[in-house]
Design a protein around this motif. Structure first.
Motif, mmCIF file in Angstrom:
data_model
loop_
_atom_site.group_PDB
_atom_site.id
_atom_site.type_symbol
_atom_site.label_atom_id
_atom_site.label_comp_id
_atom_site.label_asym_id
_atom_site.label_seq_id
_atom_site.Cartn_x
_atom_site.Cartn_y
_atom_site.Cartn_z
ATOM 1 N N ARG A 65 -9.531 3.670 5.247
ATOM 2 C CA ARG A 65 -10.819 3.609 4.541
ATOM 3 C C ARG A 65 -11.034 4.931 3.817
ATOM 4 O O ARG A 65 -10.973 5.994 4.453
ATOM 5 N N HIS B 67 -19.758 -8.911 3.715
ATOM 6 C CA HIS B 67 -20.771 -8.843 4.769
ATOM 7 C C HIS B 67 -21.749 -7.695 4.556
ATOM 8 O O HIS B 67 -21.433 -6.712 3.893
ATOM 9 N N GLY C 44 -3.024 -0.819 -1.995
ATOM 10 C CA GLY C 44 -3.676 0.190 -1.147
ATOM 11 C C GLY C 44 -4.601 -0.474 -0.146
ATOM 12 O O GLY C 44 -4.277 -1.523 0.440
ATOM 13 N N ASP D 251 1.551 -1.925 -6.641
ATOM 14 C CA ASP D 251 1.111 -3.259 -7.037
ATOM 15 C C ASP D 251 -0.404 -3.296 -6.954
ATOM 16 O O ASP D 251 -1.023 -2.527 -6.194
HETATM 17 P P1 FAD Z 1 -7.658 1.002 -2.967
HETATM 18 O O1 FAD Z 1 -7.642 -0.438 -2.739
HETATM 19 O O2 FAD Z 1 -6.865 1.822 -1.998
HETATM 20 O O3 FAD Z 1 -7.111 1.229 -4.433
HETATM 21 C C1 FAD Z 1 -6.731 2.503 -4.903
HETATM 22 C C2 FAD Z 1 -5.449 2.315 -5.707
HETATM 23 O O4 FAD Z 1 -5.164 3.506 -6.405
HETATM 24 C C3 FAD Z 1 -4.245 2.013 -4.837
HETATM 25 O O5 FAD Z 1 -3.760 0.713 -5.143
HETATM 26 C C4 FAD Z 1 -3.252 3.104 -5.198
HETATM 27 O O6 FAD Z 1 -1.917 2.664 -5.242
HETATM 28 C C5 FAD Z 1 -3.761 3.574 -6.553
HETATM 29 N N1 FAD Z 1 -3.402 4.945 -6.880
HETATM 30 C C6 FAD Z 1 -3.522 6.041 -6.090
HETATM 31 N N2 FAD Z 1 -3.073 7.134 -6.745
HETATM 32 C C7 FAD Z 1 -2.684 6.721 -7.989
HETATM 33 C C8 FAD Z 1 -2.109 7.378 -9.104
HETATM 34 N N3 FAD Z 1 -1.844 8.680 -9.096
HETATM 35 N N4 FAD Z 1 -1.841 6.637 -10.205
HETATM 36 C C9 FAD Z 1 -2.093 5.297 -10.247
HETATM 37 N N5 FAD Z 1 -2.601 4.631 -9.185
HETATM 38 C C10 FAD Z 1 -2.899 5.329 -8.074
HETATM 39 N N6 FAD Z 1 -14.762 -3.763 3.024
HETATM 40 C C11 FAD Z 1 -15.502 -4.900 3.047
HETATM 41 O O7 FAD Z 1 -16.354 -5.117 2.185
HETATM 42 N N7 FAD Z 1 -15.333 -5.837 4.025
HETATM 43 C C12 FAD Z 1 -14.453 -5.667 5.046
HETATM 44 O O8 FAD Z 1 -14.313 -6.549 5.900
HETATM 45 C C13 FAD Z 1 -13.699 -4.465 5.067
HETATM 46 N N8 FAD Z 1 -12.852 -4.232 6.088
HETATM 47 C C14 FAD Z 1 -12.065 -3.127 6.067
HETATM 48 C C15 FAD Z 1 -11.164 -2.931 7.110
HETATM 49 C C16 FAD Z 1 -10.289 -1.859 7.079
HETATM 50 C C17 FAD Z 1 -9.323 -1.658 8.195
HETATM 51 C C18 FAD Z 1 -10.306 -0.964 5.984
HETATM 52 C C19 FAD Z 1 -9.325 0.151 5.919
HETATM 53 C C20 FAD Z 1 -11.243 -1.125 4.966
HETATM 54 C C21 FAD Z 1 -12.133 -2.198 5.001
HETATM 55 N N9 FAD Z 1 -13.082 -2.405 3.997
HETATM 56 C C22 FAD Z 1 -13.868 -3.531 4.004
HETATM 57 C C23 FAD Z 1 -13.264 -1.416 2.918
HETATM 58 C C24 FAD Z 1 -12.498 -1.797 1.646
HETATM 59 O O9 FAD Z 1 -11.251 -2.355 1.970
HETATM 60 C C25 FAD Z 1 -12.301 -0.563 0.771
HETATM 61 O O10 FAD Z 1 -13.515 0.100 0.590
HETATM 62 C C26 FAD Z 1 -11.773 -0.941 -0.607
HETATM 63 O O11 FAD Z 1 -10.656 -1.783 -0.511
HETATM 64 C C27 FAD Z 1 -11.407 0.311 -1.376
HETATM 65 O O12 FAD Z 1 -10.946 -0.082 -2.635
HETATM 66 P P2 FAD Z 1 -10.463 1.003 -3.685
HETATM 67 O O13 FAD Z 1 -10.197 0.291 -4.950
HETATM 68 O O14 FAD Z 1 -11.428 2.137 -3.729
HETATM 69 O O15 FAD Z 1 -9.130 1.619 -3.035
#
Ligand code: FAD
Length: 507
Positions: free
Chosen positions: A321, A52, A42, A38
């Motif tokens: 992360r 922040h 992730g 969905d």
């Molecule tokens: P994701 O949200 O993980 O998205 C990647 C997506 O790719 C997933 O939905 C997955 O299902 C999909 N995917 C993977 N492989 C495939 C495939 N083969 N085919 C199709 N889809 C696939 N940031 C802030 O700015 N403020 C905060 O307060 C903050 N707090 C945090 C606290 C924690 C505990 C954590 C873990 C992180 C925090 N962060 C914060 C950081 C932030 O949440 C992440 O940097 C950000 O959400 C990453 O987004 P993304 O799109 O790169 O990854």
């Protein structure tokens, strides 16, 4: 799209994938995004939910990242004032931790390097007289109070996806990228519907790997490259029944040098987190450990007069992360900045990988990604997202109360709490959910708490909600208030709807 070829294919429907899809389609590129589960399933629904600068990152001299993040606070708040709002943080001084002068210096920089205009500046609090001192142990006398913003993280993702789709992007959820090959000067990408197993091949000029913690796995599995650039660091939160009535959040220091927050959450709760520990498994399987629960309970009990125990917990969540592996020795020292890396020989179709990042910087990350994309497949539009409202956010950032008051006038049969919840989640799009209803009965069946058939229909048709979990734990947090027994009924209702997003696109 020309002759069945998209300009850009994006793997990953987290904040970075959806942010890039929105920016790119708004500049005139054709975009196809595939998310294997969905939207926001992730890391992007498992954050501390702060827009922040990251006061702590100043200790690691991450001035570029802190400045960019601080500047984004007011930009993002203006874009989506329904799901983003200012939050004041109370940082009590603790004798055994960082000295007051160091914190004062950090907060001085925080207030001055990031273009702060509307957010109030730092001030000093006397905890013996200020209400913020009431829930704390008596020994805490002085605190600093500073500004950052709060964000509903999963909704930020859904709104970026919605806006991208409204502008013409194809957004497919439950669609996994299983193979990506370079063929006749293009990418040929095979996706699999995770429910039916049906495969589809999509051709694109450029491939963006926005798979977050799965970025290396996607490279190794689908693309066949042996790259290891990501450091997975687990972070967990616990949610307890509300510990304090004050609307401000607390920023606490722990005796190991780490920091964590206690934040007012979903009206009735307090969110406490986060932890930082290296993680080796599949990001899908991450769960809070006993050690993390003990760590957060002990840390919070160091400050709150009433101790925090496991018995107070109503829910927890854990995320991974996807940090760029810069070789730092400790997990909490690994950079929070992002790195965009192109992969592909000259003349070959390019792959652009995203390593690291924060929710706070997603819009700027998308702009930097667009610069790389322009260099590779040619420039189309100009940067446009700063100041462009997200769906439902088309009101002034101080205007929330006015929008809520109008909504209540238009729909007087809604309770104050119900109306507030809808405006907080959907902003001005809440009117589309109510669609001129004259009474509560017009909103259809109630699935629990105040979740109605009208809201579920909106989520299915406009926000790709396909399963109960999508609604209960991501589009809303009603999972905290609705009995688990309602899940099957919600699932059955959602499955009876046409596939979300495409329903709208086809109209
Ligand atoms: P994701 O949200 O993980 O998205 C990647 C997506 O790719 C997933 O939905 C997955 O299902 C999909 N995917 C993977 N492989 C495939 C495939 N083969 N085919 C199709 N889809 C696939 N940031 C802030 O700015 N403020 C905060 O307060 C903050 N707090 C945090 C606290 C924690 C505990 C954590 C873990 C992180 C925090 N962060 C914060 C950081 C932030 O949440 C992440 O940097 C950000 O959400 C990453 O987004 P993304 O799109 O790169 O990854």
């Amino acid at each position: 799209m020309t002759s069945g070829v998209y300009d850009i294919f994006i793997a990953g429907g987290g904040i970075n994938g959806c942010g890039i899809a929105r920016d790119a389609v708004g500049r005139g590129y054709s975009v196809f995004l595939a998310e294997m589960k969905d939207l926001a399933s992730g890391t992007s629904s498992r954050a501390t939910k702060l827009i922040h600068g990251g006061l702590r990152y100043l200790e690691h001299y991450e001035f570029r990242l802190v400045r960019e993040s601080l500047m984004e606070r007011e930009v993002l708040w203006a874009m989506a004032p329904h799901i983003i709002w200012p939050l004041r943080f109370v940082l009590p001084l603790h004798k055994a931790m960082r000295p007051a002068w160091l914190i004062r210096l950090g907060l001085f920089l925080y207030d001055h390097i990031g273009g702060r205009k509307a957010l109030p500046a730092t001030k000093v609090l006397n905890l013996e007289s200020d209400p913020a001192g009431r829930p704390l142990k008596p020994g805490f006398r002085k605190a600093f109070e500073y500004s950052d913003c709060w964000v509903n993280d999963s909704r930020l993702v859904a709104l970026n996806a919605r806006d991208a789709a409204d502008r013409g992007a194809v957004i497919r959820t439950r669609t996994k990228v299983v193979e990506a090959r370079r063929e006749s000067g293009l990418w040929s990408i095979t996706t699999e519907d995770v429910n039916t197993g049906a495969k589809e091949t999509v051709r694109a000029r450029l491939f963006v790997n926005a798979a977050g913690p799965w970025v290396d796995r996607l490279l190794q599995g689908a693309v066949g490259r042996n790259d290891h650039s990501i450091r997975l660091v687990q972070g967990s939160h616990i949610i307890i029944r509300k510990k304090f009535a004050d609307p401000r959040a607390y920023f606490f220091q722990n005796n190991d040098g780490r920091i964590f927050f206690a934040i007012p959450y979903e009206e009735d709760f307090t969110l406490i987190g986060t932890t930082d520990q290296d993680y080796k498994g599949d990001p899908q399987n991450v769960v809070i450990s006993d050690a993390e629960i003990d760590y957060l309970c002990a840390g919070a009990s160091e400050y709150f007069a009433e101790p925090v125990t496991r018995a107070d917990m109503v829910w927890s969540y854990s995320g991974v992360r996807p940090l760029y592996d810069d070789g730092a020795s400790k997990a909490q020292e690994a950079t929070r900045d992002y790195v965009l890396k192109a992969d592909g020989a000259a003349g070959e179709p390019q792959l652009l990988n995203i390593f690291g990042g924060k929710i706070t910087t997603y819009r700027r990350l998308a702009e930097h990604m667009m610069e790389k994309i322009e260099d590779i497949i040619g420039k189309k539009g100009q940067p446009w997202t700063a100041g462009a409202k997200l769906p439902g956010g088309d009101f002034d950032r101080q205007g929330f109360d006015g929008v809520l008051a109008k909504f209540r006038r238009d729909y007087p049969f809604l309770s104050e709490a119900h109306a507030r919840r809808l405006i907080r989640l959907y902003g001005t799009r809440a009117w589309q959910i109510l669609r001129g209803a004259k009474s509560a009965a017009d909103l259809g069946h109630v699935f629990g708490a105040d979740l109605t058939e009208a809201e579920l229909t909106y989520l299915a048709d406009n926000e790709w909600a396909r399963e109960a979990e999508d609604v209960l734990w991501r589009r809303t947090k009603l999972g905290l208030k609705i009995e688990a027994a309602a899940t099957a009924e919600i699932d059955a209702f959602l499955k009876s709807r046409p596939v979300a997003g495409e329903h709208i696109a086809a109209q």
